[in-house]
Design a protein around this motif. Structure first.
Motif, PDB file in Angstrom:
ATOM      1  N   GLY A 173       0.817  -1.209   0.000  1.00  0.00           N
ATOM      2  CA  GLY A 173       0.000   0.000   0.000  1.00  0.00           C
ATOM      3  C   GLY A 173       0.847   1.255   0.000  1.00  0.00           C
ATOM      4  N   MET A 174       0.303   2.311  -0.572  1.00  0.00           N
ATOM      5  CA  MET A 174       1.035   3.561  -0.675  1.00  0.00           C
ATOM      6  C   MET A 174       0.061   4.717  -0.622  1.00  0.00           C
ATOM      7  N   ASN A 175       0.451   5.783   0.029  1.00  0.00           N
ATOM      8  CA  ASN A 175      -0.279   7.052  -0.009  1.00  0.00           C
ATOM      9  C   ASN A 175       0.710   8.123  -0.410  1.00  0.00           C
ATOM     10  N   GLY A 176       0.227   9.106  -1.121  1.00  0.00           N
ATOM     11  CA  GLY A 176       1.103  10.204  -1.500  1.00  0.00           C
ATOM     12  C   GLY A 176       1.323  10.277  -2.988  1.00  0.00           C
ATOM     13  N   HIS A 177       2.528  10.659  -3.371  1.00  0.00           N
ATOM     14  CA  HIS A 177       2.846  10.964  -4.766  1.00  0.00           C
ATOM     15  C   HIS A 177       3.786   9.938  -5.382  1.00  0.00           C
ATOM     16  N   TRP A 178       3.483   9.526  -6.618  1.00  0.00           N
ATOM     17  CA  TRP A 178       4.444   8.730  -7.383  1.00  0.00           C
ATOM     18  C   TRP A 178       5.631   9.605  -7.738  1.00  0.00           C
ATOM     19  N   ASP A 179       5.341  10.831  -8.172  1.00  0.00           N
ATOM     20  CA  ASP A 179       6.380  11.787  -8.560  1.00  0.00           C
ATOM     21  C   ASP A 179       6.853  12.497  -7.292  1.00  0.00           C
ATOM     22  N   LEU A 180       8.030  12.131  -6.807  1.00  0.00           N
ATOM     23  CA  LEU A 180       8.533  12.681  -5.543  1.00  0.00           C
ATOM     24  C   LEU A 180       8.963  14.138  -5.649  1.00  0.00           C
ATOM     25  N   THR A 181       8.956  14.710  -6.843  1.00  0.00           N
ATOM     26  CA  THR A 181       9.216  16.151  -6.951  1.00  0.00           C
ATOM     27  C   THR A 181       7.958  16.939  -6.580  1.00  0.00           C
ATOM     28  N   ARG A 182       6.804  16.256  -6.538  1.00  0.00           N
ATOM     29  CA  ARG A 182       5.532  16.923  -6.232  1.00  0.00           C
ATOM     30  C   ARG A 182       5.116  16.790  -4.776  1.00  0.00           C
ATOM     31  N   GLY A 183       5.663  15.804  -4.071  1.00  0.00           N
ATOM     32  CA  GLY A 183       5.303  15.615  -2.671  1.00  0.00           C
ATOM     33  C   GLY A 183       5.807  14.286  -2.138  1.00  0.00           C
ATOM     34  N   PRO A 184       5.646  14.045  -0.824  1.00  0.00           N
ATOM     35  CA  PRO A 184       6.155  12.821  -0.209  1.00  0.00           C
ATOM     36  C   PRO A 184       5.252  11.617  -0.465  1.00  0.00           C
ATOM     37  N   ARG A 185       5.761  10.467  -0.123  1.00  0.00           N
ATOM     38  CA  ARG A 185       5.038   9.203  -0.269  1.00  0.00           C
ATOM     39  C   ARG A 185       5.181   8.435   1.040  1.00  0.00           C
ATOM     40  N   THR A 186       4.133   7.739   1.447  1.00  0.00           N
ATOM     41  CA  THR A 186       4.165   6.864   2.618  1.00  0.00           C
ATOM     42  C   THR A 186       3.862   5.450   2.152  1.00  0.00           C
ATOM     43  N   ARG A 187       4.688   4.502   2.566  1.00  0.00           N
ATOM     44  CA  ARG A 187       4.534   3.094   2.170  1.00  0.00           C
ATOM     45  C   ARG A 187       4.317   2.244   3.415  1.00  0.00           C
ATOM     46  N   ASN A 188       3.692   1.104   3.233  1.00  0.00           N
ATOM     47  CA  ASN A 188       3.476   0.149   4.312  1.00  0.00           C
ATOM     48  C   ASN A 188       4.581  -0.892   4.326  1.00  0.00           C
ATOM     49  N   THR A 189       4.694  -1.591   5.461  1.00  0.00           N
ATOM     50  CA  THR A 189       5.531  -2.783   5.514  1.00  0.00           C
ATOM     51  C   THR A 189       4.606  -3.987   5.348  1.00  0.00           C
ATOM     52  N   CYS A 190       5.166  -5.162   5.281  1.00  0.00           N
ATOM     53  CA  CYS A 190       4.384  -6.392   5.066  1.00  0.00           C
ATOM     54  C   CYS A 190       3.267  -6.536   6.095  1.00  0.00           C
ATOM     55  N   THR A 191       3.591  -6.317   7.375  1.00  0.00           N
ATOM     56  CA  THR A 191       2.627  -6.575   8.446  1.00  0.00           C
ATOM     57  C   THR A 191       1.579  -5.483   8.600  1.00  0.00           C
ATOM     58  N   ASN A 192       1.676  -4.393   7.856  1.00  0.00           N
ATOM     59  CA  ASN A 192       0.593  -3.405   7.859  1.00  0.00           C
ATOM     60  C   ASN A 192      -0.626  -3.949   7.124  1.00  0.00           C
ATOM     61  N   CYS A 193      -0.394  -4.839   6.173  1.00  0.00           N
ATOM     62  CA  CYS A 193      -1.490  -5.398   5.371  1.00  0.00           C
ATOM     63  C   CYS A 193      -1.707  -6.891   5.624  1.00  0.00           C
ATOM     64  N   HIS A 194      -0.658  -7.620   5.983  1.00  0.00           N
ATOM     65  CA  HIS A 194      -0.732  -9.071   6.132  1.00  0.00           C
ATOM     66  C   HIS A 194      -0.524  -9.473   7.587  1.00  0.00           C
ATOM     67  N   ASP A 195      -1.347 -10.385   8.067  1.00  0.00           N
ATOM     68  CA  ASP A 195      -1.148 -10.994   9.386  1.00  0.00           C
ATOM     69  C   ASP A 195       0.043 -11.934   9.242  1.00  0.00           C
ATOM     70  N   PRO A 196       1.117 -11.737   9.994  1.00  0.00           N
ATOM     71  CA  PRO A 196       2.296 -12.584   9.797  1.00  0.00           C
ATOM     72  C   PRO A 196       2.043 -14.056  10.118  1.00  0.00           C
ATOM     73  N   HIS A 197       1.021 -14.343  10.918  1.00  0.00           N
ATOM     74  CA  HIS A 197       0.734 -15.739  11.269  1.00  0.00           C
ATOM     75  C   HIS A 197      -0.152 -16.419  10.234  1.00  0.00           C
ATOM     76  N   ALA A 198      -0.928 -15.645   9.514  1.00  0.00           N
ATOM     77  CA  ALA A 198      -1.786 -16.161   8.434  1.00  0.00           C
ATOM     78  C   ALA A 198      -1.804 -15.086   7.351  1.00  0.00           C
ATOM     79  N   PRO A 199      -0.718 -15.003   6.545  1.00  0.00           N
ATOM     80  CA  PRO A 199      -0.515 -13.853   5.672  1.00  0.00           C
ATOM     81  C   PRO A 199      -1.367 -13.758   4.415  1.00  0.00           C
ATOM     82  N   LYS A 200      -2.062 -14.825   4.043  1.00  0.00           N
ATOM     83  CA  LYS A 200      -2.848 -14.750   2.811  1.00  0.00           C
ATOM     84  C   LYS A 200      -3.848 -13.605   2.926  1.00  0.00           C
ATOM     85  N   PHE A 201      -3.807 -12.701   1.956  1.00  0.00           N
ATOM     86  CA  PHE A 201      -4.699 -11.540   1.983  1.00  0.00           C
ATOM     87  C   PHE A 201      -6.098 -12.010   1.635  1.00  0.00           C
ATOM     88  N   PRO A 202      -7.099 -11.620   2.410  1.00  0.00           N
ATOM     89  CA  PRO A 202      -8.453 -12.110   2.130  1.00  0.00           C
ATOM     90  C   PRO A 202      -8.950 -11.640   0.769  1.00  0.00           C
TER      91      PRO A 202
END
Length: 181
Positions: free
Chosen positions: A120-149
């Motif tokens: 997942g990502m929020n923000g800008h693809w073009d970093l000259t226009r603004g910042p971007r925030t990215r997730n790590t694996c565990t922000n979206c996936h449960d590490p014990h059962a990682p399959k995304f529903p």
């Protein structure tokens, strides 16, 4: 005339906040959940590398849903220091570095992540226009059962093919072919 180099905004990675803790089910005087550090119990118990399901445990984590291949808890959790994880070569890593741990087995997803196609990502693809925030694996996936529903959209998307606009009636293929003289 020399142009100024474009200012690049940062890419921030949302890392996990410190070491995870277990909710005790109790609240303190301020109404906050009382959490217990993993090492509180694990410092006095002998790790069992064969356990890979919550229902195999006797005192805690019985409700843990676990579906991560043939791995055991100690495939990732550091048996000598439960405030950390460990890599396949037994090097200790902090919980915040979980992408390094996941990337050992999920290299394709990690490469896709590095190129912006996974995660997942929020923000800008073009970093000259603004910042971007990215997730790590565990922000979206449960590490014990990682399959995304799997999810289905509530309403199917409308497009000009599946739902023709009123001013453009659908013509049948045989209507578009030239007539024989």
């Amino acid at each position: 005339m020399r142009s100024e180099p474009a200012v690049l905004h940062p890419v921030l990675i949302r890392e996990p906040d410190g070491t995870p803790a277990v909710n005790s089910g109790m609240v303190d005087a301020q109404g906050k959940a009382v959490e217990i550090a993993c090492v509180t119990c694990h410092a006095t118990s002998t790790p069992n590398p064969q356990i890979n399901r919550g229902d195999q445990l006797l005192k805690f984590h019985q409700g843990l849903h676990y579906a991560h291949g043939g791995l055991s808890c100690l495939s990732c959790h550091n048996a000598s220091d439960y405030s950390s994880l460990h890599l396949a070569d037994n090097r200790r890593i902090e919980f915040k570095d979980v992408m390094q741990l996941c990337g050992q087995c999920h290299g394709h997803q990690l490469e896709s992540y590095k190129h912006g196609a996974h995660g997942g990502m929020n923000g800008h693809w073009d970093l000259t226009r603004g910042p971007r925030t990215r997730n790590t694996c565990t922000n979206c996936h449960d590490p014990h059962a990682p399959k995304f529903p799997l999810v289905q959209p509530i309403f199917p998307p409308r497009d000009r093919i599946s739902v023709p606009l009123p001013e453009h009636p659908v013509q049948k293929t045989h209507e578009l072919l030239p007539k024989n003289p």
